[in-house]
Design a protein around this motif. Structure first.
Motif, PDB file in Angstrom:
ATOM      1  N   VAL A 229     -11.992   5.866 -15.981  1.00 30.58           N
ATOM      2  CA  VAL A 229     -11.897   6.268 -14.575  1.00 30.58           C
ATOM      3  C   VAL A 229     -10.480   6.779 -14.338  1.00 30.58           C
ATOM      4  N   THR A 230     -10.326   8.066 -14.108  1.00 31.89           N
ATOM      5  CA  THR A 230      -8.997   8.604 -13.826  1.00 31.89           C
ATOM      6  C   THR A 230      -8.599   8.259 -12.393  1.00 31.89           C
ATOM      7  N   GLY A 231      -7.313   8.037 -12.187  1.00 33.12           N
ATOM      8  CA  GLY A 231      -6.877   7.587 -10.871  1.00 33.12           C
ATOM      9  C   GLY A 231      -7.513   6.259 -10.512  1.00 33.12           C
ATOM     10  N   GLY A 232      -7.672   5.391 -11.502  1.00 29.72           N
ATOM     11  CA  GLY A 232      -8.423   4.153 -11.304  1.00 29.72           C
ATOM     12  C   GLY A 232      -7.605   2.964 -10.836  1.00 29.72           C
ATOM     13  N   GLY A 233      -6.327   3.151 -10.579  1.00 34.58           N
ATOM     14  CA  GLY A 233      -5.479   2.027 -10.203  1.00 34.58           C
ATOM     15  C   GLY A 233      -5.551   1.642  -8.742  1.00 34.58           C
ATOM     16  N   THR A 234      -5.980   2.558  -7.880  1.00 35.01           N
ATOM     17  CA  THR A 234      -6.030   2.297  -6.440  1.00 35.01           C
ATOM     18  C   THR A 234      -7.254   2.969  -5.830  1.00 35.01           C
ATOM     19  N   GLY A 235      -7.490   2.667  -4.562  1.00 38.02           N
ATOM     20  CA  GLY A 235      -8.477   3.388  -3.761  1.00 38.02           C
ATOM     21  C   GLY A 235      -9.876   3.440  -4.331  1.00 38.02           C
TER      22      GLY A 235
ATOM     23  N   ILE B   7      -8.752   2.321 -16.922  1.00 32.04           N
ATOM     24  CA  ILE B   7      -8.269   2.991 -15.719  1.00 32.04           C
ATOM     25  C   ILE B   7      -7.009   3.761 -16.084  1.00 32.04           C
ATOM     26  N   THR B   8      -6.945   5.016 -15.677  1.00 35.80           N
ATOM     27  CA  THR B   8      -5.808   5.854 -16.033  1.00 35.80           C
ATOM     28  C   THR B   8      -5.061   6.325 -14.791  1.00 35.80           C
ATOM     29  N   GLY B   9      -3.815   6.682 -15.005  1.00 40.40           N
ATOM     30  CA  GLY B   9      -2.944   7.190 -13.966  1.00 40.40           C
ATOM     31  C   GLY B   9      -1.560   7.357 -14.544  1.00 40.40           C
ATOM     32  N   ARG B  10      -0.633   7.812 -13.728  1.00 40.28           N
ATOM     33  CA  ARG B  10       0.737   8.026 -14.199  1.00 40.28           C
ATOM     34  C   ARG B  10       1.621   6.801 -14.025  1.00 40.28           C
ATOM     35  N   ARG B  11       1.243   5.887 -13.123  1.00 43.54           N
ATOM     36  CA  ARG B  11       2.080   4.732 -12.802  1.00 43.54           C
ATOM     37  C   ARG B  11       1.620   3.503 -13.577  1.00 43.54           C
ATOM     38  N   ALA B  12       2.337   3.188 -14.649  1.00 47.96           N
ATOM     39  CA  ALA B  12       1.943   2.069 -15.519  1.00 47.96           C
ATOM     40  C   ALA B  12       1.899   0.754 -14.755  1.00 47.96           C
ATOM     41  N   ASP B  13       2.867   0.529 -13.856  1.00 51.59           N
ATOM     42  CA  ASP B  13       2.919  -0.738 -13.137  1.00 51.59           C
ATOM     43  C   ASP B  13       1.706  -0.920 -12.231  1.00 51.59           C
ATOM     44  N   VAL B  14       1.255   0.160 -11.613  1.00 55.59           N
ATOM     45  CA  VAL B  14       0.076   0.093 -10.747  1.00 55.59           C
ATOM     46  C   VAL B  14      -1.168  -0.217 -11.567  1.00 55.59           C
ATOM     47  N   LEU B  15      -1.316   0.444 -12.701  1.00 58.69           N
ATOM     48  CA  LEU B  15      -2.468   0.216 -13.568  1.00 58.69           C
ATOM     49  C   LEU B  15      -2.495  -1.225 -14.082  1.00 58.69           C
ATOM     50  N   GLU B  16      -1.352  -1.710 -14.508  1.00 61.05           N
ATOM     51  CA  GLU B  16      -1.275  -3.075 -15.049  1.00 61.05           C
ATOM     52  C   GLU B  16      -1.573  -4.110 -13.977  1.00 61.05           C
ATOM     53  N   THR B  17      -1.084  -3.888 -12.773  1.00 61.78           N
ATOM     54  CA  THR B  17      -1.362  -4.812 -11.666  1.00 61.78           C
ATOM     55  C   THR B  17      -2.851  -4.841 -11.339  1.00 61.78           C
ATOM     56  N   SER B  18      -3.472  -3.685 -11.263  1.00 64.16           N
ATOM     57  CA  SER B  18      -4.904  -3.628 -10.940  1.00 64.16           C
ATOM     58  C   SER B  18      -5.750  -4.261 -12.042  1.00 64.16           C
ATOM     59  N   ALA B  19      -5.384  -4.011 -13.301  1.00 62.37           N
ATOM     60  CA  ALA B  19      -6.129  -4.609 -14.410  1.00 62.37           C
ATOM     61  C   ALA B  19      -6.010  -6.131 -14.383  1.00 62.37           C
ATOM     62  N   ARG B  20      -4.821  -6.620 -14.074  1.00 60.08           N
ATOM     63  CA  ARG B  20      -4.591  -8.069 -14.047  1.00 60.08           C
ATOM     64  C   ARG B  20      -5.298  -8.728 -12.866  1.00 60.08           C
ATOM     65  N   LEU B  21      -5.187  -8.135 -11.689  1.00 56.07           N
ATOM     66  CA  LEU B  21      -5.749  -8.754 -10.484  1.00 56.07           C
ATOM     67  C   LEU B  21      -7.253  -8.569 -10.360  1.00 56.07           C
ATOM     68  N   HIS B  22      -7.741  -7.396 -10.730  1.00 53.80           N
ATOM     69  CA  HIS B  22      -9.150  -7.075 -10.478  1.00 53.80           C
ATOM     70  C   HIS B  22     -10.013  -7.081 -11.736  1.00 53.80           C
ATOM     71  N   GLY B  23      -9.370  -7.247 -12.894  1.00 57.05           N
ATOM     72  CA  GLY B  23     -10.130  -7.264 -14.139  1.00 57.05           C
ATOM     73  C   GLY B  23     -10.336  -8.644 -14.719  1.00 57.05           C
ATOM     74  N   ALA B  24      -9.878  -9.662 -14.005  1.00 57.17           N
ATOM     75  CA  ALA B  24     -10.027 -11.035 -14.492  1.00 57.17           C
ATOM     76  C   ALA B  24     -11.464 -11.524 -14.324  1.00 57.17           C
ATOM     77  N   LYS B  25     -11.874 -12.434 -15.206  1.00 56.77           N
ATOM     78  CA  LYS B  25     -13.247 -12.952 -15.163  1.00 56.77           C
ATOM     79  C   LYS B  25     -13.560 -13.642 -13.839  1.00 56.77           C
ATOM     80  N   ASP B  26     -12.567 -14.332 -13.261  1.00 52.25           N
ATOM     81  CA  ASP B  26     -12.843 -15.010 -11.997  1.00 52.25           C
ATOM     82  C   ASP B  26     -13.043 -14.024 -10.851  1.00 52.25           C
ATOM     83  N   GLN B  27     -12.649 -12.780 -11.055  1.00 50.81           N
ATOM     84  CA  GLN B  27     -12.882 -11.738 -10.068  1.00 50.81           C
ATOM     85  C   GLN B  27     -14.176 -10.982 -10.335  1.00 50.81           C
ATOM     86  N   LEU B  28     -14.444 -10.710 -11.593  1.00 57.18           N
ATOM     87  CA  LEU B  28     -15.577  -9.859 -11.955  1.00 57.18           C
ATOM     88  C   LEU B  28     -16.863 -10.630 -12.231  1.00 57.18           C
TER      89      LEU B  28
END
Length: 305
Positions: free
Chosen positions: A22-28, A46-67
């Motif tokens: 998913v391009t631009g997958g870090g937000t919205g 999830i791809t994008g230019r901002r590594a910190d945004v991608l890493e934050t989204s993967a950590r917060l929204h990709g965890a098993k307790d979330q998904l």
């Protein structure tokens, strides 16, 4: 455990062992789509230019307790959709790790600006405001990101998408281009010319790719989305610490009324994106469509279609 009924939601929309980008997958909207695919079993990059945004989204929204216990995962991958070398590198990494790609969602997009004056200000003022718009930073960047990048990103991932039929899913690869209702309207939505024109181009590129990539030697499905308003950095101006966006409902209603739309009372929700995405991803009988998902926005303005 007995297998689910073939017409149950679990059987229809289960994405275990699927791989998605998913391009631009870090937000919205991109993050909503990534969560949808991962929650139903897919491994989602999830791809994008901002590594910190991608890493934050993967950590917060990709965890098993979330998904959920039976979900897939969300993985960050830096990729600039306007840079061919960056695209090529990302495709090579996924090819090496996965060997195939089931789903590509070309979601990355930009909104740059609109003329500072309005038609009601008269020909001199409005003409000057139109002419003052930037060519490179506005018009060219809008077309590069919104209409050109889906073409080149799809091209780079096409060999992996063609291998999807041999993946555990046993379904042909699928591409979803996230465009906008702005590309379908004659009404300019308060004179946002560059964005609307680029989204019209994105819709036409989608139709043309759908035709060519359906060839029996490729056999990849391409469909488009024409979205109305959903909470994102583009529509609200910002994201919170969770990379999600909020909006003021009353301000949004006033904004729509300024364009003559009175029946749409809110922006769309992640749930509404999810149900459409899952259908487009899993339904092998959908080829070359452009799905309008806008809460009735275009229905209010039928003469503008």
């Amino acid at each position: 455990m007995d297998a689910p009924h073939p017409l149950s939601a679990a059987a229809l929309f289960g994405l275990k062992d699927w791989v998605a980008v998913v391009t631009g997958g870090g937000t919205g909207v991109g993050l909503m789509i990534a969560q949808t695919l991962a929650a139903n079993g897919a491994k989602v990059y999830i791809t994008g230019r901002r590594a910190d945004v991608l890493e934050t989204s993967a950590r917060l929204h990709g965890a098993k307790d979330q998904l959920g216990e039976h979900a897939g995962e969300i993985l960050p991958l830096v990729m600039d959709v306007t840079d061919k070398e960056s695209i090529k590198s990302a495709a090579a990494k996924i090819g090496e790790k996965e060997g195939y790609l089931n789903v590509l969602v070309n979601n990355a997009g930009v909104w740059k600006s609109r003329p500072a004056a309005k038609p009601t200000d008269g020909p001199e003022a409005f003409g000057a405001a139109m002419f003052a718009e930037e060519i490179e930073d506005n018009w060219q960047q809008s077309f590069l990101t919104n209409a050109t990048s889906p073409y080149f990103v799809t091209a780079a991932f096409l060999p992996l998408l063609a291998k999807a039929i041999s993946s555990p899913a046993k379904q042909v690869g699928t591409v979803i281009n996230n465009a906008s209702i702005s590309g379908l309207l004659r009404m300019t939505q308060n004179s946002q010319y560059s964005y609307n024109a680029s989204k019209a181009a994105a819709i036409h590129v989608t139709r043309q790719m759908a035709y060519d990539l359906s060839h029996e030697n490729i056999n990849v499905r391409v469909n488009g989305l024409a979205l109305g308003y959903f909470p994102s950095e583009m529509t609200t101006g910002a994201s919170n610490d969770d990379n999600q966006s909020n909006y003021d409902v009353e301000q949004f209603r006033a904004f729509l009324q300024s364009m003559g739309v009175k029946t749409v009372k809110r922006m769309g929700s992640p749930r509404e994106i999810a149900s459409v995405i899952l259908t487009l991803v899993t339904n092998d009988f959908l080829w070359g469509t452009v799905t309008i998902l806008d809460g009735g926005f275009t229905l209010n303005l039928p003469g503008n279609m």
